[in-house]
Enzyme design. Structure first.
Site, mmCIF file in Angstrom:
data_model
loop_
_atom_site.group_PDB
_atom_site.id
_atom_site.type_symbol
_atom_site.label_atom_id
_atom_site.label_comp_id
_atom_site.label_asym_id
_atom_site.label_seq_id
_atom_site.Cartn_x
_atom_site.Cartn_y
_atom_site.Cartn_z
ATOM 1 N N ASP A 1 -9.230 -10.919 -16.981
ATOM 2 C CA ASP A 1 -9.348 -12.085 -17.862
ATOM 3 C C ASP A 1 -8.016 -12.315 -18.558
ATOM 4 O OD1 ASP A 1 -9.928 -13.993 -19.745
ATOM 5 O OD2 ASP A 1 -11.501 -12.861 -20.742
ATOM 6 N N HIS B 1 0.828 -1.209 0.000
ATOM 7 C CA HIS B 1 0.000 0.000 0.000
ATOM 8 C C HIS B 1 0.862 1.259 0.000
ATOM 9 C CE1 HIS B 1 -3.583 2.260 0.165
ATOM 10 N NE2 HIS B 1 -4.298 1.469 0.936
#
Length: 429
Positions: free
Chosen positions: A367, A156
């Protein structure tokens, strides 16, 4: 489900990072972030009736090769922190793990147990002051049915939600061979007129309460229930509340009621915070592909006891809908917001809640060439009094991952108003 580690390796950029890019100067916002890795889990269903080991190996290889190419663009993720101001882009690489699990994905999806997902995470979820660890961990887990889970943990201190979303989009595009120049990351955070912290500054303390007695539950807000809730929350000031505004208001009201009941208090101050993306709120606006922690921690509070949904939605809209356009010193405004966050979050006399929304990040578009994930989720982060919202695969319902104390969760799960709008951990179709 028992997970067995098969192999570990380091994935490096497919081509060396140029010398002029070897030093990455973190922005002020990056330096203020705690060094914690945020995990994301993607599950891919094997639609074939048979298990093809060659096909599984080919999929894993495609993930590795596309990651290697991706790291040439997101080169800081292949580096290591030098200190709290600089990442050395030395191509040390990301850690990549292959594993298998002695279970079936269909069993996991039937009644998702968030605690059971913790072993899927490639790096333990806790703050660290160790600057030598990788910024990126990736783990591919193969189920007995041939289905796959992809776990990705990013630091982060380098990436906020928008950066992670763009990282995933680029990754899947490279894997499918349809990478577009417009997707590439833009390293412009340090071009904002914001002073950097001193390089010797120690990493800031974690600002999340990882209480050991907390429990995490998964709730689903179906499309029809969201519509009903938005009607309940609407007012003349906020006639068309967003999905996130409506759910955040309901969570805030019901969680606060649970806390007051368990404490035996008729009234108690409460506050809610949300990280608000500032890319489009500064002038001139920053590209959506801008890398870094470009958000402001905005807090809205109330002194009221019994909270009213429309009024909470109004407060949320006013606070989170802010703009920095025309501000002479946007940095000061963001810094003041951070100070307010620290002040309220550390006050034990206030119920403090965190709301994070991942709804606009299109994580279901990851994908690699064999279809989109059947489920994306954020594993249990154990951050007390938090709700994380994300779209389901249909894009119409919302998944809420809520963490509260065990006592407050028991009250929430028996709150009639809350139960009117949610389904508790339904199966994933």
């Amino acid at each position: 489900m028992e997970i067995e580690i098969i192999s570990k390796e380091t994935i490096k950029p497919s081509s060396p990072t140029p010398q002029n890019l070897r030093i990455y100067q973190m922005s002020f916002f990056d330096q203020m972030m705690t060094n914690i890795h945020v995990p994301n889990l993607f599950f891919y269903l094997n639609k074939s009736n048979c298990i093809d080991q060659q096909d599984i190996a080919a999929k894993t290889q495609r993930i590795k090769e596309s990651l290697s190419e991706l790291l040439t663009h997101f080169y800081p993720l292949a580096g290591r922190f030098k200190d709290n101001a600089v990442i050395e882009c030395n191509d040390a690489g990301a850690e990549f793990t292959e594993a298998r699990v002695n279970g079936f994905l269909s069993d996991l999806l039937e009644k998702p147990d968030l605690d059971s997902l913790l072993p899927f995470i490639p790096y333990e979820l806790k703050p660290s002051k160790d600057l030598t660890i990788p910024l990126l961990y990736v783990q591919v887990i193969v189920f007995k049915c041939g289905s796959l889970a992809l776990a990705i943990s990013t630091s982060h201190k380098f990436a906020d939600g928008r950066t992670a979303s763009n990282f995933f989009k680029c990754w899947s595009a490279i894997a499918r061979g349809c990478m577009d120049e417009s997707m590439l990351p833009r390293y412009v955070a340090c071009s904002i007129n914001i002073p950097s912290m001193d390089p010797s500054t120690a990493l800031p303390p974690v600002d999340l309460d990882f209480a050991p007695n907390c429990v995490t539950r998964r709730f689903i807000f179906e499309e029809s229930k969201i519509a009903e809730l938005k009607t309940r929350v609407a007012s003349t000031i906020v006639p068309k509340p967003s999905r996130v505004e409506a759910i955040a208001a309901l969570f805030w009201k019901c969680a606060s009621a649970a806390s007051r009941k368990n404490l035996g208090l008729p009234t108690r101050p409460s506050a809610m915070a949300q990280a608000v993306d500032i890319r489009k709120k500064v002038s001139p606006p920053l590209p959506e592909t801008s890398v870094g922690n470009l958000f402001a921690p905005i807090v809205v509070s109330t002194e009221e006891g019994e909270l009213d949904l429309p009024r909470l939605a109004i407060q949320i809209r006013k606070a989170f809908g802010f703009s920095l356009h025309g501000e002479e010193n946007a940095f000061s405004k963001i810094l003041d917001a951070g100070k307010e966050y620290s002040k309220i979050s550390s006050n034990d006399d206030i119920d403090f809640y965190l709301c994070s929304s991942w709804c606009w990040m299109s994580f279901y578009d990851l994908d690699f060439g064999w279809g989109k994930p059947i489920w994306f989720t954020i594993p249990s982060v154990r951050a007390k009094n938090s709700v994380a919202l994300n779209e389901t695969s249909s894009g119409k319902a919302l998944e809420a991952i809520i963490t509260l104390s065990a006592e407050d969760m028991a009250e929430l799960e028996s709150n009639e108003e809350f139960l009117e709008f949610v389904s508790i951990n339904p199966s994933i179709a």
